[in-house]
Motif scaffolding. Sequence first.
Motif, PDB file in Angstrom:
ATOM      1  N   PRO A 269       5.413   2.000   0.642  1.00 30.28           N
ATOM      2  CA  PRO A 269       4.998   1.927   2.044  1.00 30.28           C
ATOM      3  C   PRO A 269       3.511   1.627   2.190  1.00 30.28           C
ATOM      4  CG  PRO A 269       5.321   4.204   1.390  1.00 30.28           C
ATOM      5  CD  PRO A 269       5.827   3.355   0.257  1.00 30.28           C
ATOM      6  N   LYS A 270       3.139   1.070   3.361  1.00 30.59           N
ATOM      7  CA  LYS A 270       1.748   0.709   3.609  1.00 30.59           C
ATOM      8  C   LYS A 270       0.839   1.930   3.618  1.00 30.59           C
ATOM      9  CE  LYS A 270       0.475  -0.714   7.743  1.00 30.59           C
ATOM     10  NZ  LYS A 270       0.307  -1.561   8.949  1.00 30.59           N
ATOM     11  N   SER A 271       1.385   3.110   3.953  1.00 33.00           N
ATOM     12  CA  SER A 271       0.576   4.325   4.039  1.00 33.00           C
ATOM     13  C   SER A 271      -0.004   4.738   2.693  1.00 33.00           C
ATOM     14  CB  SER A 271       1.416   5.471   4.617  1.00 33.00           C
ATOM     15  OG  SER A 271       2.567   5.680   3.816  1.00 33.00           O
ATOM     16  N   SER A 272       0.625   4.293   1.590  1.00 34.76           N
ATOM     17  CA  SER A 272       0.143   4.655   0.256  1.00 34.76           C
ATOM     18  C   SER A 272      -0.834   3.634  -0.315  1.00 34.76           C
ATOM     19  CB  SER A 272       1.324   4.811  -0.707  1.00 34.76           C
ATOM     20  OG  SER A 272       1.995   3.579  -0.878  1.00 34.76           O
ATOM     21  N   TYR A 273      -1.300   2.705   0.522  1.00 34.08           N
ATOM     22  CA  TYR A 273      -2.212   1.655   0.062  1.00 34.08           C
ATOM     23  C   TYR A 273      -3.562   2.257  -0.309  1.00 34.08           C
ATOM     24  CZ  TYR A 273      -5.233  -2.455   0.267  1.00 34.08           C
ATOM     25  OH  TYR A 273      -6.149  -3.435  -0.025  1.00 34.08           O
ATOM     26  N   SER A 274      -4.051   1.938  -1.495  1.00 33.85           N
ATOM     27  CA  SER A 274      -5.353   2.397  -1.972  1.00 33.85           C
ATOM     28  C   SER A 274      -6.136   1.180  -2.462  1.00 33.85           C
ATOM     29  CB  SER A 274      -5.190   3.411  -3.104  1.00 33.85           C
ATOM     30  OG  SER A 274      -6.436   3.711  -3.695  1.00 33.85           O
ATOM     31  N   PRO A 275      -7.172   0.739  -1.718  1.00 41.34           N
ATOM     32  CA  PRO A 275      -7.879  -0.498  -2.092  1.00 41.34           C
ATOM     33  C   PRO A 275      -8.422  -0.491  -3.512  1.00 41.34           C
ATOM     34  CG  PRO A 275      -8.511   0.213   0.113  1.00 41.34           C
ATOM     35  CD  PRO A 275      -7.682   1.315  -0.468  1.00 41.34           C
ATOM     36  N   ALA A 276      -9.105   0.592  -3.900  1.00 46.30           N
ATOM     37  CA  ALA A 276      -9.718   0.616  -5.235  1.00 46.30           C
ATOM     38  C   ALA A 276      -8.660   0.539  -6.330  1.00 46.30           C
ATOM     39  CB  ALA A 276     -10.559   1.883  -5.384  1.00 46.30           C
ATOM     40  N   ARG A 277      -7.600   1.317  -6.189  1.00 46.63           N
ATOM     41  CA  ARG A 277      -6.535   1.331  -7.209  1.00 46.63           C
ATOM     42  C   ARG A 277      -5.807  -0.001  -7.248  1.00 46.63           C
ATOM     43  NH1 ARG A 277      -2.186   5.601  -5.840  1.00 46.63           N
ATOM     44  NH2 ARG A 277      -1.838   4.041  -4.208  1.00 46.63           N
ATOM     45  N   ASP A 278      -5.552  -0.577  -6.066  1.00 43.78           N
ATOM     46  CA  ASP A 278      -4.819  -1.838  -6.021  1.00 43.78           C
ATOM     47  C   ASP A 278      -5.626  -2.986  -6.616  1.00 43.78           C
ATOM     48  OD1 ASP A 278      -3.003  -0.288  -4.701  1.00 43.78           O
ATOM     49  OD2 ASP A 278      -2.566  -1.781  -3.166  1.00 43.78           O
ATOM     50  N   LYS A 279      -6.943  -2.950  -6.436  1.00 44.20           N
ATOM     51  CA  LYS A 279      -7.764  -4.009  -7.021  1.00 44.20           C
ATOM     52  C   LYS A 279      -7.736  -3.948  -8.542  1.00 44.20           C
ATOM     53  CE  LYS A 279     -11.362  -3.385  -4.206  1.00 44.20           C
ATOM     54  NZ  LYS A 279     -12.717  -3.568  -3.610  1.00 44.20           N
ATOM     55  N   VAL A 280      -7.707  -2.747  -9.087  1.00 48.55           N
ATOM     56  CA  VAL A 280      -7.632  -2.607 -10.549  1.00 48.55           C
ATOM     57  C   VAL A 280      -6.310  -3.172 -11.072  1.00 48.55           C
ATOM     58  CG1 VAL A 280      -7.511  -0.964 -12.448  1.00 48.55           C
ATOM     59  CG2 VAL A 280      -9.191  -0.632 -10.627  1.00 48.55           C
ATOM     60  N   VAL A 281      -5.202  -2.799 -10.416  1.00 50.51           N
ATOM     61  CA  VAL A 281      -3.894  -3.307 -10.837  1.00 50.51           C
ATOM     62  C   VAL A 281      -3.818  -4.823 -10.648  1.00 50.51           C
ATOM     63  CG1 VAL A 281      -1.402  -3.148 -10.484  1.00 50.51           C
ATOM     64  CG2 VAL A 281      -2.814  -1.101 -10.315  1.00 50.51           C
ATOM     65  N   SER A 282      -4.398  -5.313  -9.553  1.00 46.13           N
ATOM     66  CA  SER A 282      -4.404  -6.760  -9.300  1.00 46.13           C
ATOM     67  C   SER A 282      -5.181  -7.502 -10.374  1.00 46.13           C
ATOM     68  CB  SER A 282      -4.999  -7.057  -7.926  1.00 46.13           C
ATOM     69  OG  SER A 282      -4.217  -6.489  -6.900  1.00 46.13           O
ATOM     70  N   LEU A 283      -6.263  -6.898 -10.858  1.00 47.11           N
ATOM     71  CA  LEU A 283      -7.013  -7.513 -11.949  1.00 47.11           C
ATOM     72  C   LEU A 283      -6.138  -7.664 -13.187  1.00 47.11           C
ATOM     73  CD1 LEU A 283     -10.506  -5.776 -11.773  1.00 47.11           C
ATOM     74  CD2 LEU A 283      -9.978  -8.161 -11.326  1.00 47.11           C
ATOM     75  N   VAL A 284      -5.251  -6.693 -13.409  1.00 43.36           N
ATOM     76  CA  VAL A 284      -4.374  -6.753 -14.580  1.00 43.36           C
ATOM     77  C   VAL A 284      -3.400  -7.912 -14.452  1.00 43.36           C
ATOM     78  CG1 VAL A 284      -2.584  -5.533 -15.874  1.00 43.36           C
ATOM     79  CG2 VAL A 284      -4.602  -4.294 -15.067  1.00 43.36           C
ATOM     80  N   TYR A 285      -2.697  -8.012 -13.288  1.00 46.59           N
ATOM     81  CA  TYR A 285      -1.651  -9.030 -13.220  1.00 46.59           C
ATOM     82  C   TYR A 285      -2.155 -10.408 -12.827  1.00 46.59           C
ATOM     83  CZ  TYR A 285      -1.061  -8.447  -8.086  1.00 46.59           C
ATOM     84  OH  TYR A 285      -1.241  -8.409  -6.732  1.00 46.59           O
ATOM     85  N   THR A 286      -3.439 -10.534 -12.452  1.00 44.33           N
ATOM     86  CA  THR A 286      -3.975 -11.868 -12.205  1.00 44.33           C
ATOM     87  C   THR A 286      -4.865 -12.363 -13.338  1.00 44.33           C
ATOM     88  OG1 THR A 286      -5.849 -10.949 -10.952  1.00 44.33           O
ATOM     89  CG2 THR A 286      -3.902 -11.636  -9.700  1.00 44.33           C
ATOM     90  N   ASN A 287      -5.269 -11.479 -14.260  1.00 46.62           N
ATOM     91  CA  ASN A 287      -6.139 -11.880 -15.359  1.00 46.62           C
ATOM     92  C   ASN A 287      -5.570 -11.506 -16.721  1.00 46.62           C
ATOM     93  OD1 ASN A 287      -9.031 -12.745 -14.170  1.00 46.62           O
ATOM     94  ND2 ASN A 287      -8.202 -11.128 -12.885  1.00 46.62           N
ATOM     95  N   VAL A 288      -5.234 -10.239 -16.902  1.00 49.30           N
ATOM     96  CA  VAL A 288      -4.803  -9.782 -18.230  1.00 49.30           C
ATOM     97  C   VAL A 288      -3.389 -10.262 -18.550  1.00 49.30           C
ATOM     98  CG1 VAL A 288      -4.422  -7.766 -19.687  1.00 49.30           C
ATOM     99  CG2 VAL A 288      -6.303  -7.779 -18.038  1.00 49.30           C
TER     100      VAL A 288
END
Length: 331
Positions: A269-288
């Motif tokens: 759900p959108k309520s569990s959105y965490s910008p800092a955590r999501d950016k870290v995970v996004s770095l993994v699946y867009t770079n690593v």
Amino acid sequence: MPCEGCMERDNVSRGATMEFILLGFSELLHLRVLLFFTFLIVHLVTLAGNMMIFIAVVMEPSRPPMLFFLGQLSAVELCYTLVIVPKALLSLAVGSSPISMLGCATQMHFFVALGGAECFLLAAMAYDRYVAVCQPLRYAALMGEGLCLRLALACALGAFTVALGLTVAVFRLPFCQSRRIDHFFCDVPAVLRLACTQGYAAELALLAACVLLLLLPFLLILASYLCIAVALSGVTSPVGRGKAFSTCISHLAITLLHYGCATFIYIRPKSSYSPARDKVVSLVYTNVTPLMYPLIYSLRNKEIRGILRKMLRKKKIGELGYHQSCDVCVW
């Protein structure tokens, strides 16, 4: 979020002038230079690895279906990283960067479409492994070139259609006056965070896209591997079982990497959105993750290793012939 201070509901009519601000890594200013060069090196190595596999597959005259799908996957990964990483590098170089509404929608569409095409390709590769293990005598007849081309085309068209529907649904929502996207690209959850809607109405389009792009291919992959497991349970020879398992391990590793990150980001759900955590995970699946794909396949796939060795051998022979011709010219 209540719809006070929202932009006009007709976002489409303002697409040419309306802008968002990508905050990127504004909270990590002291690490900007280190992150920039780290991501730049990873990006260049990723491009080189996927380009090498794609060229190797294209230059191979007799391509089995698994190599054909691997070439498609490498092409998708090349485009996937080019859609996201240059903008992320720009945000690291100059800080927060503006992006037009049309540019944001375009980036989101291609990101979702390429990610969805990858999910469908992984399902097609799982079906290929199922036929290879469970019906080896009919493999050549079932996995012909025509079927492979139709599967690849269906993967691309299906993903781009679903991505277009999701992008249109997201950008038809009213956005609040705060246009600051706390991310380094226009990811769906980050943009939905700015929508002035109450309840879960804004997430219905994302949920539908997740069912079509994530859940449906995952169920197909799961069904394929369940059939493979049943078939292998009847194999008494350890050598035969190990050989069959080795043909699937690379695909399984990539599937777990891809679906692990995608599930964490999008199926919640959108309520569990965490910008800092999501950016870290996004770095993994867009770079690593795109960096790991060529490494996994070049280490585990015998055909890829053989093609790469052949390419290096031809290069060495060509260089040797060039130096010999130069020596003749000097004499």
